[in-house]
Design a protein around this motif. Sequence first.
Motif, short mmCIF file in Angstrom:
data_model
loop_
_atom_site.label_atom_id
_atom_site.label_comp_id
_atom_site.label_asym_id
_atom_site.label_seq_id
_atom_site.Cartn_x
_atom_site.Cartn_y
_atom_site.Cartn_z
N ASP A 596 37.85 41.29 31.81
CA ASP A 596 37.65 40.90 31.02
C ASP A 596 38.45 39.73 31.97
O ASP A 596 39.19 39.05 32.00
CB ASP A 596 38.69 40.63 29.72
CG ASP A 596 38.19 39.95 28.98
OD1 ASP A 596 37.20 38.96 29.49
OD2 ASP A 596 39.00 39.80 28.15
N TRP A 597 37.58 38.50 32.86
CA TRP A 597 38.33 37.71 33.82
C TRP A 597 38.45 36.68 33.30
O TRP A 597 38.95 36.23 33.71
CB TRP A 597 36.95 37.87 35.02
CG TRP A 597 36.27 38.94 35.84
CD1 TRP A 597 35.64 39.54 35.43
CD2 TRP A 597 37.60 39.86 36.88
NE1 TRP A 597 35.64 40.98 36.41
CE2 TRP A 597 36.59 40.63 36.81
CE3 TRP A 597 38.67 39.35 37.41
CZ2 TRP A 597 37.49 41.72 37.91
CZ3 TRP A 597 39.01 39.88 38.07
CH2 TRP A 597 38.32 41.46 38.92
N ALA A 598 37.50 36.60 31.93
CA ALA A 598 37.83 35.05 31.34
C ALA A 598 38.78 35.04 30.59
O ALA A 598 39.45 33.96 29.73
CB ALA A 598 36.26 35.36 30.09
N ALA A 599 39.45 35.92 30.22
CA ALA A 599 41.16 35.96 29.94
C ALA A 599 41.62 35.07 30.16
O ALA A 599 42.45 34.55 29.58
CB ALA A 599 41.52 37.33 29.29
N ASN A 600 41.83 35.10 31.90
CA ASN A 600 42.45 33.39 32.56
C ASN A 600 41.79 33.13 33.57
O ASN A 600 41.87 33.96 35.06
CB ASN A 600 43.53 34.53 32.81
CG ASN A 600 44.74 34.21 33.14
OD1 ASN A 600 44.48 32.39 33.68
ND2 ASN A 600 45.99 33.94 33.57
N PRO A 601 40.87 32.48 32.84
CA PRO A 601 40.15 31.12 34.06
C PRO A 601 40.03 31.77 34.88
O PRO A 601 39.61 32.17 36.37
CB PRO A 601 39.65 30.63 32.90
CG PRO A 601 39.70 30.77 31.53
CD PRO A 601 40.97 31.87 32.15
N THR A 602 41.31 30.84 35.22
CA THR A 602 42.03 30.39 37.13
C THR A 602 41.98 31.09 37.50
O THR A 602 41.87 31.97 38.59
CB THR A 602 43.12 29.12 36.88
OG1 THR A 602 42.85 27.99 35.81
CG2 THR A 602 42.99 28.95 38.02
N LYS A 603 43.17 32.81 37.31
CA LYS A 603 43.34 33.58 38.10
C LYS A 603 42.29 33.87 38.58
O LYS A 603 42.12 34.89 39.32
CB LYS A 603 44.77 34.22 37.55
CG LYS A 603 45.63 35.20 38.24
CD LYS A 603 46.69 35.81 37.44
CE LYS A 603 47.79 37.08 38.29
NZ LYS A 603 48.15 36.74 37.47
N GLY A 604 41.50 34.18 36.77
CA GLY A 604 40.64 35.76 37.09
C GLY A 604 39.11 35.04 37.92
O GLY A 604 38.96 36.09 38.51
N ASN A 605 38.79 33.74 37.37
CA ASN A 605 37.88 33.55 38.76
C ASN A 605 38.86 34.00 40.05
O ASN A 605 37.28 34.24 41.14
CB ASN A 605 37.54 32.10 38.48
CG ASN A 605 36.50 31.43 37.23
OD1 ASN A 605 36.11 32.78 37.05
ND2 ASN A 605 36.62 30.82 36.89
N LYS A 606 39.49 34.09 40.81
CA LYS A 606 39.74 33.64 41.93
C LYS A 606 40.64 34.86 42.39
O LYS A 606 39.37 36.03 43.59
CB LYS A 606 41.86 33.22 41.89
CG LYS A 606 42.43 32.95 42.87
CD LYS A 606 43.58 32.78 43.63
CE LYS A 606 44.80 32.99 44.77
NZ LYS A 606 45.51 32.58 44.32
N ASN A 607 40.41 36.06 41.34
CA ASN A 607 41.02 37.52 41.27
C ASN A 607 39.15 38.26 41.95
O ASN A 607 38.82 39.16 42.18
CB ASN A 607 41.39 38.29 40.43
CG ASN A 607 43.08 38.03 40.69
OD1 ASN A 607 43.62 38.02 41.86
ND2 ASN A 607 43.75 38.48 39.52
N LYS A 608 38.52 37.74 40.59
CA LYS A 608 37.39 37.99 40.80
C LYS A 608 36.55 37.29 41.99
O LYS A 608 35.63 38.49 42.97
CB LYS A 608 36.25 37.74 39.76
CG LYS A 608 34.70 38.13 39.31
CD LYS A 608 34.02 37.30 38.34
CE LYS A 608 32.57 38.29 38.32
NZ LYS A 608 31.90 37.81 37.51
#
Length: 648
Positions: A596-608
């Motif tokens: 669930d990358w959208a749970a933390n959009p900023t960090k999630g998008n970077k990690n994805k």
Amino acid sequence: MQMKGKVHINDDVGLGKEADVMRTKALNMNNEDLVVQGAFFNQLSRAILSNQAIRQLVKEGKTPGISVDKKAVKTAEGHADNPVKDELLEHKGFRKLNRICGQINVIPHLETVAALLNAAIVNINLEANPANYAGIGDKYDPIKAASVTRLDAAIALDPLPPKIGDECLLLGTLDYWATNCSQSDEIKKRIEALRLKMQKRARMSIIAHRGMGATNKSFGGLIPDTDPARGRPTENSRAAFASALSHASTPTNPWGLDGIECDVFLSQDGVPIVSHDRNISEQMSEVKRAAYANADATIGATNSDVLMGLARKAADDLSLAPKELSEHTVFMSLRQLLDMTAPVATVYAAQHHKGFRFEIEMKGGDEGVHNIVDITAKTVSKFKKGDLALQAADMEIVMFNGDSGQVAAHLRKRMTKTKLGGLVVGLGAPHPTAAKVAGVDEYRMSLSDSKQIKAPGALTDNYLSTYVLGGEQHILTGVAPTLLEWGKGPELQSFVAANVGAAQSVNKLWAAFQRAHPVAAKAMDKRDFTYPMEVEKKRADTAGYRTAQGQLHVADGTRTHLLTDYPEHVHTTRGELGPEGDRIATAIQHLLMNHDWAANPTKGNKNKAAWTALLATVQSRDTFSDRGVRLNATPLEIITDLGAQIRA
């Protein structure tokens, strides 16, 4: 002409015996037989009407008495404005050139070859002798040069679309007929290089064995009605293949299956029927078998229309797998399965730039006057010429069996048939060094011996390997397999059951069996005992699976195929058994699709983005030795190890 039984037949001894057998069977038929076995009389007529003169014409490549209608069809296969003239079409060689010219003329990237071939056809029509075929002589030299240029360009393509490769392989067939059934070295070596490039892949391929796995026989032993495998979709059925194809690799399921495998027997009327075994009733559920009441019925003694209407499970059968309908358990023809697979292959080819594998194991021998290699090849050829021709080019079709004596026949089909240039020739073999047969593209072997697995660079031979995996049921489902029914008597069955976990060698167990059951032992060969004992020991022990796992981790994935009975677990199989690069990529892909990358959009998008970049590196076949992944790591452990690197 010799007379036998008041019937004129050929002087040929073999054909004479065949005709006598057919005549005897015909005289013994009752009225019902005349209806059911009508095709039998066509075979009888062909045997009776053959004679040495006609056989000689066929041997020379000529077609005696080709009809006006058939000649019109053959003419239409050529170039619309410049076909080979009618009188030359009596000879097979001229017919082949005509057909090849017609096919090449509609392929844009072969236009140079087409123009030169068209010019050669003009000269052939003016000069050729219809009574003799000797290739096209020095008129072939510029055609060959253009073919070499085009093949070199295709080999250099990266990626190479399957359709382009398949079309270029037609130049090999052209070379064969243009050189009067020979091969020029310049074309031959390039065709071999092109075919190998088409066959090698970026990852280990996983193939669905019999659709959704064995439900009838395994290793030659009958699967009991009480075994969970009997409740899976009926092997080699529409239900099984529909389920397997639903797990094929797609843009949304990139690490899915890379192909399917089927087996074929010939029906009584010469139709390739998808079936692993000759006997019919053994393939039925217990309920259906009792109602069928014909324990000795076989595929080869039954017409195709009967088989394709014969369900192997009853409508109210408790052994019906989830979502499996009784009518989807009927026998299929090979052509039906080819048609069913084509749309899936097109999606796969667009994604991977490789053909979706379609493996055909030809079982048994010739049935009556039918030749299984000839008819299977003809079925594939007609499929590739039919309505699904464009999609058919997206399939990598493999024909194989365990008979090295038939390899030459496979190779000849590939050389002579205009639509079979991409055919992969396989051979079942106990070990890669046991049968080096010229022309074989790949060998099929059991994974019971870890020495068989090829590591990168360990083998110089340009062939591929398909491995048959054991121990899956226990590993993937947690349910140990039931002892197979070997049909060698109750003494053997009970002894194997009691000693399957014994530490003694199979030879020592054989000696013990001889002492305990001297009468039963005397009635069988040693192999009747040792083979079931060896098989059951391997099926009960998961150590072989784990040994194979370690070996496959360092295998050359570009030339490795693995058969699975559990395609629904394809991600697990690829993640556990694939070479290291495949396992890492599978784990990352699973993470990208399910986290669930959208749970933390900023960090999630970077990690994805970081994981996506790493996946691209892995898929480029970069080295994996410095990635710090633990040996034999699980998918979760892989992500843990790689995650530490990304965070660092």
